[in-house]
Design an enzyme around this catalytic site. Structure first.
Site, mmCIF file in Angstrom:
data_model
loop_
_atom_site.group_PDB
_atom_site.id
_atom_site.type_symbol
_atom_site.label_atom_id
_atom_site.label_comp_id
_atom_site.label_asym_id
_atom_site.label_seq_id
_atom_site.Cartn_x
_atom_site.Cartn_y
_atom_site.Cartn_z
ATOM 1 N N PRO A 79 0.804 -1.225 0.000
ATOM 2 C CA PRO A 79 0.000 0.000 0.000
ATOM 3 C C PRO A 79 0.834 1.271 0.000
ATOM 4 O O PRO A 79 0.424 2.295 -0.564
ATOM 5 C CB PRO A 79 -0.824 -0.128 1.289
ATOM 6 C CG PRO A 79 -0.966 -1.605 1.489
ATOM 7 C CD PRO A 79 0.348 -2.184 1.026
ATOM 8 N N GLY A 80 2.033 1.211 0.589
ATOM 9 C CA GLY A 80 2.873 2.406 0.646
ATOM 10 C C GLY A 80 4.152 2.317 -0.155
ATOM 11 O O GLY A 80 5.042 3.166 -0.011
ATOM 12 N N PHE A 108 -2.296 -5.237 -5.064
ATOM 13 C CA PHE A 108 -2.226 -5.332 -6.534
ATOM 14 C C PHE A 108 -1.520 -6.624 -6.972
ATOM 15 O O PHE A 108 -0.769 -6.614 -7.957
ATOM 16 C CB PHE A 108 -1.504 -4.126 -7.142
ATOM 17 C CG PHE A 108 -2.027 -2.788 -6.712
ATOM 18 C CD1 PHE A 108 -3.371 -2.593 -6.481
ATOM 19 C CD2 PHE A 108 -1.170 -1.709 -6.547
ATOM 20 C CE1 PHE A 108 -3.862 -1.352 -6.085
ATOM 21 C CE2 PHE A 108 -1.643 -0.459 -6.161
ATOM 22 C CZ PHE A 108 -2.988 -0.275 -5.924
ATOM 23 N N GLN A 151 13.284 -9.810 -17.829
ATOM 24 C CA GLN A 151 12.364 -10.679 -18.563
ATOM 25 C C GLN A 151 10.910 -10.274 -18.311
ATOM 26 O O GLN A 151 10.080 -10.345 -19.219
ATOM 27 C CB GLN A 151 12.569 -12.146 -18.176
ATOM 28 C CG GLN A 151 11.668 -13.110 -18.962
ATOM 29 C CD GLN A 151 12.160 -14.527 -18.940
ATOM 30 O OE1 GLN A 151 13.227 -14.835 -19.474
ATOM 31 N NE2 GLN A 151 11.395 -15.423 -18.324
ATOM 32 N N GLU A 152 10.608 -9.845 -17.094
ATOM 33 C CA GLU A 152 9.235 -9.414 -16.790
ATOM 34 C C GLU A 152 8.825 -8.260 -17.702
ATOM 35 O O GLU A 152 7.729 -8.258 -18.271
ATOM 36 C CB GLU A 152 9.134 -8.982 -15.324
ATOM 37 C CG GLU A 152 7.753 -8.477 -14.949
ATOM 38 C CD GLU A 152 7.611 -8.174 -13.454
ATOM 39 O OE1 GLU A 152 6.568 -7.607 -13.078
ATOM 40 O OE2 GLU A 152 8.526 -8.518 -12.682
ATOM 41 N N ARG A 153 9.705 -7.291 -17.851
ATOM 42 C CA ARG A 153 9.370 -6.134 -18.691
ATOM 43 C C ARG A 153 9.317 -6.507 -20.165
ATOM 44 O O ARG A 153 8.541 -5.931 -20.927
ATOM 45 C CB ARG A 153 10.375 -5.012 -18.419
ATOM 46 C CG ARG A 153 10.162 -4.385 -17.063
ATOM 47 C CD ARG A 153 11.324 -3.563 -16.545
ATOM 48 N NE ARG A 153 10.985 -3.026 -15.227
ATOM 49 C CZ ARG A 153 11.862 -2.506 -14.373
ATOM 50 N NH1 ARG A 153 13.157 -2.455 -14.698
ATOM 51 N NH2 ARG A 153 11.470 -2.044 -13.204
ATOM 52 N N GLY A 198 -16.241 4.698 -33.782
ATOM 53 C CA GLY A 198 -17.383 5.547 -33.472
ATOM 54 C C GLY A 198 -18.126 5.034 -32.255
ATOM 55 O O GLY A 198 -17.552 4.442 -31.339
ATOM 56 N N THR A 230 6.765 1.624 -13.624
ATOM 57 C CA THR A 230 6.077 2.618 -14.452
ATOM 58 C C THR A 230 6.962 3.065 -15.615
ATOM 59 O O THR A 230 8.188 2.928 -15.574
ATOM 60 C CB THR A 230 5.687 3.853 -13.625
ATOM 61 O OG1 THR A 230 6.897 4.519 -13.207
ATOM 62 C CG2 THR A 230 4.862 3.471 -12.402
ATOM 63 N N GLU A 287 7.671 5.978 -16.334
ATOM 64 C CA GLU A 287 8.574 7.023 -15.841
ATOM 65 C C GLU A 287 9.853 6.408 -15.278
ATOM 66 O O GLU A 287 10.964 6.939 -15.475
ATOM 67 C CB GLU A 287 7.860 7.866 -14.769
ATOM 68 C CG GLU A 287 6.760 8.779 -15.307
ATOM 69 C CD GLU A 287 5.494 8.027 -15.716
ATOM 70 O OE1 GLU A 287 4.714 8.561 -16.519
ATOM 71 O OE2 GLU A 287 5.277 6.898 -15.218
#
Length: 381
Positions: free
Chosen positions: A128-129, A156, A243-245, A341, A367, A369
């Protein structure tokens, strides 16, 4: 498209796996989305057919094949839907930690069940932090002689609800300087005292992918569940994130290709003002731009996969691919929805699902970033 790492056996495998998915996945995917979970029966079928952890040595239940087979599995699963990401995570992100850092006894104990589908795996870094700043995790593992006492929370966590085997990042030395030297990896197993699951999180997209909170309250973890060396967890994570990325970049590229193909079909058939939407100059220009980006992305990605399979250090290029391809897929999802559309906003059209599933790829696995920060650092900036 002929990928540089693809041989005849890969082509045969792709055909077989695609046929498997046409029978076992495509007809049920919408139901999985509604149920907010992929059933374990599908995991069982993957395992029985040899589609889980295929690059594991045969002694641990795998097929002993090269990573090109895993790339094909990732690509074909992504074509079904992005919600299958938990399978890719199991195969190519979590299990490789055990393969690389586990003892022979740990491998014999855990890997065959991962290959058969009996055990679903997860990895718990985020709290969470603490997200991208992994050195700041707060979950602790106190040495109690023959076991660790774990306290903290994770969030997550992909596969969090169904996982039987969870690798957690925790602090075994809260006083370490620098902080990352106090991080270790422990393997939590279903049913361990003090381990519980919180909410199954309600996400914007990836609806059939179970994502959860994990809670550790005086959780007793035997010493033999330490993965690798105590205090080396941060270095292990940095090594395996390459490998994850790459897996995330592969999924983003395939998503972009899939969205482009479905949009091409739509603009050729949908008519407005007496002609096909594809005959308008704006549509032509938009699709020409997408086709160019997608082709360039595929070329870069295929070279990157080949380099990774050859064992080369591709950290900088992986960061480039993860950033650029996930950003491209997110942009293409919006542009394709616009070309559909009003129909593009309807759930029965796959582009709507792509639109909500795609954005998170620029957030997880570090991320975008953070990717730019890594690239800049490796450029000497």
């Amino acid at each position: 498209m002929k990928h540089p790492y693809i041989q005849e056996e890969h082509v045969i495998f792709r055909k077989a796996f695609r046929k498997f998915l046409e029978k076992e996945a495509y007809p049920f995917y919408e139901k999985w989305e509604e149920d907010r979970i992929i059933p374990r029966t599908f995991w069982d079928k993957l395992g029985q057919s040899g589609y889980l952890c295929p690059d594991l040595p045969e002694e641990y239940g795998g097929l002993g094949v090269d990573w090109g087979i895993s790339v094909i599995i990732n690509e074909e699963l992504e074509r079904v839907g992005s919600g299958t990401v938990g399978i890719s995570l199991h195969n190519d992100i979590v299990v490789p930690y055990i393969t690389a850092y586990g003892t022979h006894e740990q491998k014999k104990r855990w890997l065959p069940k991962c290959a058969s589908g009996e055990s679903i795996s997860a990895i718990a870094m985020t709290e969470p932090g603490a997200g991208s700043d992994l050195a700041s995790i707060a979950t602790t593992a106190e040495d109690r002689g023959d076991h660790y006492l774990v306290n903290g929370q994770k969030t997550f966590i992909t596969n969090g609800i169904q996982a039987d085997l969870i690798i957690i990042a925790c602090k075994t030395d809260v006083h370490a300087t620098p902080k990352h030297k106090g991080i270790s990896l422990l393997v939590i197993e279903r049913g361990m005292p003090g381990f519980s699951r919180g909410r199954k999180l309600n996400k914007v997209g990836l609806h059939c992918q179970d994502t959860a909170e994990l809670i550790f309250e005086d959780c007793i973890v035997p010493k033999e569940n330490l993965l690798g060396q105590e205090g080396s967890g941060f270095l292990y994570m940095m090594d395996k994130l390459q490998q994850e990325r790459l897996v995330v970049a592969i999924a983003a590229q395939v998503a972009a290709e899939d969205m482009f193909a479905m949009t091409m079909d739509y603009v050729k058939s949908r008519r407005a003002f007496g002609k096909a939407i594809g005959d308008f100059q704006n549509t032509k220009f938009k699709l020409a731009e997408m086709a160019t980006e997608i082709e360039m992305g595929r070329t870069f990605l295929d070279q990157l996969i080949s380099s990774h399979m050859a064992g080369k250090d591709v950290v900088t290029k992986v960061s480039m691919a993860k950033w650029k391809l996930t950003d491209m897929a997110k942009r293409i999802s919006a542009e394709c929805m616009q070309l559909f559309g009003g129909y593009g906003y309807m759930e029965e059209y796959k582009i709507a699902r792509r639109f909500r599933d795609t954005p998170v790829a620029s957030i997880y696995a570090g991320t975008n970033e953070i990717m730019k920060t890594i690239i800049a650092k490796n450029l000497g900036l």
